[in-house]
Design an enzyme around this catalytic site. Structure first.
Site, PDB file in Angstrom:
ATOM      1  N   CYS A   1     -29.096  14.027  45.278  1.00  0.00           N
ATOM      2  CA  CYS A   1     -27.969  14.324  45.957  1.00  0.00           C
ATOM      3  C   CYS A   1     -27.166  13.262  47.000  1.00  0.00           C
ATOM      4  O   CYS A   1     -27.532  13.225  48.218  1.00  0.00           O
ATOM      5  CB  CYS A   1     -28.069  15.669  46.600  1.00  0.00           C
TER       6      CYS A   1
ATOM      7  N   CYS B   1     -25.134  14.736  49.861  1.00  0.00           N
ATOM      8  CA  CYS B   1     -26.005  15.084  50.734  1.00  0.00           C
ATOM      9  C   CYS B   1     -26.756  14.247  51.776  1.00  0.00           C
ATOM     10  O   CYS B   1     -26.830  14.115  53.018  1.00  0.00           O
ATOM     11  CB  CYS B   1     -27.246  15.903  50.384  1.00  0.00           C
ATOM     12  N   ASP B   2     -27.323  13.263  51.190  1.00  0.00           N
ATOM     13  CA  ASP B   2     -28.151  12.131  51.645  1.00  0.00           C
ATOM     14  C   ASP B   2     -27.471  10.727  51.787  1.00  0.00           C
ATOM     15  O   ASP B   2     -28.395   9.837  52.484  1.00  0.00           O
ATOM     16  CB  ASP B   2     -29.346  12.184  51.247  1.00  0.00           C
TER      17      ASP B   2
END
Ligand code: NAP
Length: 315
Positions: A137, A140-141
């Site tokens: 992701c 997300c990261d």
């Protein structure tokens, strides 16, 4: 023989969608029962820091966020049961759900079983997954890889989108694809292939993620499928974007799914299915947005739909 009790609403799944549905239906005094599968809290628990969930100005730990939701759902009377649904009978009313331990009956059911990222299965991937450099992701990261070199594996819209998103942070983004053209839509493919920070590595498959001994990604070994030559991309982050597998388990059929295997809601709704009183929410039916906040929104919609259905049919 005693008559089995009938639940108002059974929610399957404890990711953002399932827990939000639980909060809403518990607050509506429906006394929901949540069935918790093998990954309590869902995909979010595999992410270290969530920086884009509204309301957390300084970010929140993914595991903590789902714990908070769970606590909130519990506070309003949600019951949890750890079990796996093995089969269903949605042709009867009440609906029937069979788990390893017992048979449950419910007037409405919200299915929020999520999707599992497809992984390559190469050595090092599992060992370095989640906080150690391998992730699925970029949203997300990605921000953790500022001024670093990273690699995205895949050739579809997800891979192109992830690679483009990562250009905001990373110094360089390798896009490793096993063929010499992207499967992604033309507009996404054009954007990715023409981006100055993205270097496409064609005809190449991942062989191993390096850095297991150090506990952090130090590179990705790849192999050119035409020449057989192996090389190592010196990256700190490996983003696997080779698709997702929706967890539709024993529910499809009877529930309709699209060509990708995702639950297919009724036209005009994000959560109503082809069977009255049965709703879907989150990544098991959404292959487009796949965010914690959109899953939560769908969970909310499903709970409101279930509440209305019960009000109309329950008397
Ligand atoms: P996808 O279209 O199925 O693409 C998966 C990619 O991963 C393909 O390029 C495939 O290679 C490659 N792949 C599969 N298994 C692999 C393996 N073991 N090793 C190496 N490569 C592998 O999946 P997706 O990109 O997640 O997209 C899923 C759906 O969501 C699509 O319909 C897509 O259009 C949609 N989507 C849309 C958007 C958007 O519109 N913004 C964004 C994301 C996703 P091959 O090409 O050789 O098969």
């Amino acid at each position: 023989m005693s008559t089995p009790s009938v639940e108002n609403v059974v929610i399957i799944g404890t990711g953002c969608a399932g827990l939000t549905a639980a909060i809403y239906s518990a607050r509506a005094s429906l006394n929901p029962l949540v069935l918790e599968g093998p990954l309590p809290g869902g995909q979010l628990t595999t992410t270290s820091e969530v920086e884009n969930f509204p309301g957390f100005a300084h970010g929140v730990d993914g595991f903590q966020l789902t714990q908070n939701m769970r606590e909130q759902a519990t506070r309003f009377g949600t019951r949890f049961e750890q079990t796996l649904v093995q089969s269903v009978d949605f042709s009867t009313m009440p609906r029937k759900l069979v788990t390893a331990e017992r048979t449950l009956f419910a007037k409405t059911v919200i299915i929020a079983t999520g999707a599992s990222p497809r992984l390559t299965g190469i050595p090092g991937e599992k060992e370095l997954y989640g906080g150690k450099g391998v992730t699925t992701c970029a949203t997300c990261d990605g921000a953790f890889y500022r001024k670093m070199d990273v690699v995205v594996i895949g050739g579809g819209d997800s891979a192109a989108e992830e690679a483009l998103f990562l250009t905001r942070f990373a110094s360089k983004v390798y896009l490793v694809h096993r063929r010499d053209t992207l499967r992604a839509s033309k507009i996404m493919a054009d954007r990715a292939t023409s981006h100055e920070k993205i270097q496409c590595v064609w005809d190449s498959v991942p062989v191993a993620v390096e850095g297991v001994a150090e506990g952090a990604v130090s590179g990705l070994k790849i192999k050119n499928v035409k020449t057989g030559v192996e090389s190592v991309l010196p990256v700190k982050g490996v983003f696997v974007a080779i698709g997702h597998i929706p967890n539709t388990g024993p529910f499809a059929p009877p529930l309709a799914v699209d060509e990708g295997g995702y639950f297919l809601p009724e036209a005009g709704s994000q959560v109503r299915t082809n069977i009255p009183g049965i709703y879907v929410a989150g990544d098991c039916s959404d292959h487009v947005y796949r965010q914690a906040i959109t899953a939560a929104g769908m969970g909310c919609q499903a709970a409101i739909e279930a509440e209305r259905w019960l009000a109309e049919h329950n008397g």
